[in-house]
Design an enzyme around this catalytic site. Structure first.
Site, mmCIF file in Angstrom:
data_model
loop_
_atom_site.group_PDB
_atom_site.id
_atom_site.type_symbol
_atom_site.label_atom_id
_atom_site.label_comp_id
_atom_site.label_asym_id
_atom_site.label_seq_id
_atom_site.Cartn_x
_atom_site.Cartn_y
_atom_site.Cartn_z
ATOM 1 N N PRO A 36 43.824 34.701 42.583
ATOM 2 C CA PRO A 36 44.629 34.685 43.810
ATOM 3 C C PRO A 36 43.975 35.520 44.903
ATOM 4 C CG PRO A 36 45.968 35.360 41.914
ATOM 5 C CD PRO A 36 44.548 35.293 41.443
ATOM 6 N N ASP A 37 44.144 35.096 46.175
ATOM 7 C CA ASP A 37 43.624 35.938 47.250
ATOM 8 C C ASP A 37 44.572 37.126 47.424
ATOM 9 O OD1 ASP A 37 45.782 35.018 48.687
ATOM 10 O OD2 ASP A 37 44.619 33.904 50.172
ATOM 11 N N PHE A 38 44.420 37.884 48.489
ATOM 12 C CA PHE A 38 45.224 39.102 48.647
ATOM 13 C C PHE A 38 46.461 38.884 49.503
ATOM 14 C CE2 PHE A 38 40.913 40.295 47.708
ATOM 15 C CZ PHE A 38 41.081 41.229 46.705
ATOM 16 N N ARG A 39 46.277 38.222 50.661
ATOM 17 C CA ARG A 39 47.319 38.284 51.694
ATOM 18 C C ARG A 39 48.095 36.986 51.914
ATOM 19 N NH1 ARG A 39 43.189 41.430 52.823
ATOM 20 N NH2 ARG A 39 43.656 43.642 53.040
ATOM 21 N N ASN A 110 33.890 39.502 48.241
ATOM 22 C CA ASN A 110 34.402 39.261 46.893
ATOM 23 C C ASN A 110 33.576 40.026 45.857
ATOM 24 O OD1 ASN A 110 36.095 37.586 48.211
ATOM 25 N ND2 ASN A 110 35.107 35.688 47.577
ATOM 26 N N ASP A 112 33.594 38.978 42.608
ATOM 27 C CA ASP A 112 33.580 38.123 41.416
ATOM 28 C C ASP A 112 32.201 37.586 41.034
ATOM 29 O OD1 ASP A 112 33.210 36.016 43.273
ATOM 30 O OD2 ASP A 112 35.357 35.612 43.384
ATOM 31 N N HIS A 129 31.708 44.716 49.043
ATOM 32 C CA HIS A 129 32.753 45.507 48.389
ATOM 33 C C HIS A 129 32.420 45.788 46.922
ATOM 34 C CE1 HIS A 129 35.968 44.272 51.616
ATOM 35 N NE2 HIS A 129 34.962 44.948 52.113
HETATM 36 P P1 OAD Z 1 42.723 37.694 52.205
HETATM 37 O O1 OAD Z 1 43.664 37.415 51.106
HETATM 38 O O2 OAD Z 1 43.091 38.736 53.179
HETATM 39 O O3 OAD Z 1 42.442 36.349 53.022
HETATM 40 C C1 OAD Z 1 42.133 35.137 52.357
HETATM 41 C C2 OAD Z 1 42.090 34.023 53.393
HETATM 42 O O4 OAD Z 1 41.667 32.839 52.731
HETATM 43 C C3 OAD Z 1 43.437 33.724 54.055
HETATM 44 O O5 OAD Z 1 43.254 33.530 55.439
HETATM 45 C C4 OAD Z 1 43.895 32.436 53.356
HETATM 46 O O6 OAD Z 1 44.674 31.598 54.189
HETATM 47 C C5 OAD Z 1 42.564 31.774 53.052
HETATM 48 N N1 OAD Z 1 42.558 30.870 51.878
HETATM 49 C C6 OAD Z 1 43.156 31.059 50.675
HETATM 50 N N2 OAD Z 1 42.874 30.034 49.839
HETATM 51 C C7 OAD Z 1 42.083 29.169 50.535
HETATM 52 C C8 OAD Z 1 41.471 27.919 50.235
HETATM 53 N N3 OAD Z 1 41.583 27.354 49.026
HETATM 54 N N4 OAD Z 1 40.746 27.313 51.213
HETATM 55 C C9 OAD Z 1 40.608 27.879 52.431
HETATM 56 N N5 OAD Z 1 41.166 29.068 52.775
HETATM 57 C C10 OAD Z 1 41.893 29.712 51.837
HETATM 58 O O7 OAD Z 1 41.296 38.005 51.516
HETATM 59 P P2 OAD Z 1 40.036 38.705 52.192
HETATM 60 O O8 OAD Z 1 39.953 38.421 53.637
HETATM 61 O O9 OAD Z 1 38.878 38.357 51.352
HETATM 62 O O10 OAD Z 1 39.318 44.566 49.618
HETATM 63 O O11 OAD Z 1 40.388 40.233 51.986
HETATM 64 C C11 OAD Z 1 39.490 41.221 52.416
HETATM 65 C C12 OAD Z 1 39.592 42.438 51.552
HETATM 66 O O12 OAD Z 1 40.955 42.879 51.490
HETATM 67 C C13 OAD Z 1 39.232 42.211 50.103
HETATM 68 O O13 OAD Z 1 37.838 42.273 49.842
HETATM 69 C C14 OAD Z 1 39.957 43.303 49.385
HETATM 70 C C15 OAD Z 1 41.285 43.175 50.100
HETATM 71 O O14 OAD Z 1 42.128 44.234 50.027
HETATM 72 C C16 OAD Z 1 39.573 45.606 48.801
HETATM 73 O O15 OAD Z 1 40.329 45.547 47.886
HETATM 74 C C17 OAD Z 1 38.869 46.871 49.146
#
Ligand code: OAD
Length: 332
Positions: A36-39, A110, A112, A129
């Site tokens: 899962p992503d974060f936000r 990422n 991963d 990171h």
């Molecule tokens: P976020 O979760 O903040 O953002 C992910 C983005 O990807 C969002 O805009 C989603 O809409 C989009 N998304 C999700 N699934 C998708 C898909 N299948 N196709 C296209 N878009 C999709 O993640 P990051 O921006 O990577 O750091 O977060 C940045 C940092 O915040 C991470 O490295 C982590 C986190 O806290 C630390 O933990 C230090």
């Protein structure tokens, strides 16, 4: 949402004309691999952590929280660890760009390692990171054995330093909030100035300093956003193209428009097969929600609220310390 044909074709033409592409990657590229992503609302990790009542969701990755309360991090570590996860079609698209010698440099937020699994050469990229490959004691920085770390992650237990007189929790070499990015980041950041195309995939652009990279691209250089939603200042420059929707669908459409469709599918197949042939680190998959539920139940909030209190104390201490010292550079 499917990007329009004309946006896909415009993006494909920019890729066709570019030989110094700089890329910035985020968690959205790996959601199809099962992380899962974060936000993202509801599906993102931060929304799922609600049962833990953390001081704020990012606390789980904040060094001032981890140093006192590493249990939440280790409760979910198994579910976040790349184990035997397979690269997605979008990762393969990155590998294909590299194979065609179009990649000037790739920054990934990422941890991963799936870009490397999809054949992006390590010399062409920076895991800004950090990653899970090595680990050390948070306190004395002593290295910690891989085998013990794997066992701790598999069992959801916090590993503690083995050095005499030290009891610090061990942390993988991933960059937590409150820590500095690898020193080389500032040097590699200069490569953005040499870009003839910027591609941003799967990031909310909410976390500095990576979030500033797209804005650092020279005016007049095209920028492509491949993401579910519009982020950052994308759309504000004349050459911006936003391919909104699933990044895998956009990658497949782009490869089709470039005449690279078959090559992409075959490279993806190769990358997945290579990962499948490797032995996975962990068995008995436990879902992330299950890990969170177990920790919430076991501690009924007690440990979490102790951690909260300690974090506030640390915050106050460091606030006073900052009054006399300049804030350190490059922290996230
Ligand atoms: P976020 O979760 O903040 O953002 C992910 C983005 O990807 C969002 O805009 C989603 O809409 C989009 N998304 C999700 N699934 C998708 C898909 N299948 N196709 C296209 N878009 C999709 O993640 P990051 O921006 O990577 O750091 O977060 C940045 C940092 O915040 C991470 O490295 C982590 C986190 O806290 C630390 O933990 C230090």
């Amino acid at each position: 949402m499917t990007p329009s044909l004309s946006d896909t074709e415009t993006a494909a033409t920019s890729i066709q004309n570019a030989h110094h592409i700089v890329l910035l990657i985020g968690a959205g590229i790996s959601t199809a691999a099962g992380i899962p992503d974060f936000r993202s609302d509801k599906t993102g990790l931060y929304a799922r952590l609600a049962p833990l009542n953390l001081p704020f969701p990012e606390a789980i990755f904040h060094i001032n929280y981890f140093r006192h309360t590493p249990e939440p991090f280790y409760a979910i570590a198994k579910a976040r660890h790349p184990r035997n996860l397979k690269p997605t079609l979008s990762h393969a698209f990155l590998g294909l760009l590299a194979k065609k010698d179009r990649v000037h440099f790739l920054f990934t937020q990422n941890i991963d390692g799936l870009e490397e699994d999809a054949f992006v050469p390590p010399g062409k990229m920076l895991a800004a990171h950090g990653n899970w490959k090595t680990q050390r004691c948070w306190k004395c920085k002593a290295a910690y054995p891989d085998g013990l770390m794997k066992r701790a992650i598999a069992e959801g237990e916090v590993p503690y330093c083995q050095e005499e007189g030290c009891d610090g929790p061990v942390k993988p070499d991933v960059v937590f909030f409150g820590e500095s990015l690898p020193e080389v980041f500032e040097e590699k950041e200069k490569l953005v100035d040499e870009a003839d195309l910027m591609i941003v995939v799967g990031t909310s652009l909410k976390v500095a300093p990576c979030s500033r990279l797209p804005r650092a691209v020279r005016e007049g250089v095209p920028r492509i956003l491949i993401n579910q939603e519009k982020v950052g200042d994308f759309g504000s420059r004349v050459g911006d193209v936003c391919l909104l929707g699933s990044c895998d669908e956009s990658a497949r459409a782009l490869a089709g428009a470039l005449g690279w469709g078959d090559e992409l599918e075959s490279l993806w197949g190769e990358a997945v097969a290579a990962k499948e042939s490797m032995e996975g680190d962990f068995e008995n998959e436990t879902s992330i929600d299950e890990c969170i539920r177990r920790l919430a139940q076991e501690n009924q909030g007690k440990m979490i609220s102790d951690g909260h209190k300690k974090m506030l104390e640390t915050h106050l201490e460091s606030k006073f310390a900052r009054l006399s010292t300049a804030a350190s550079k490059g922290n996230i």
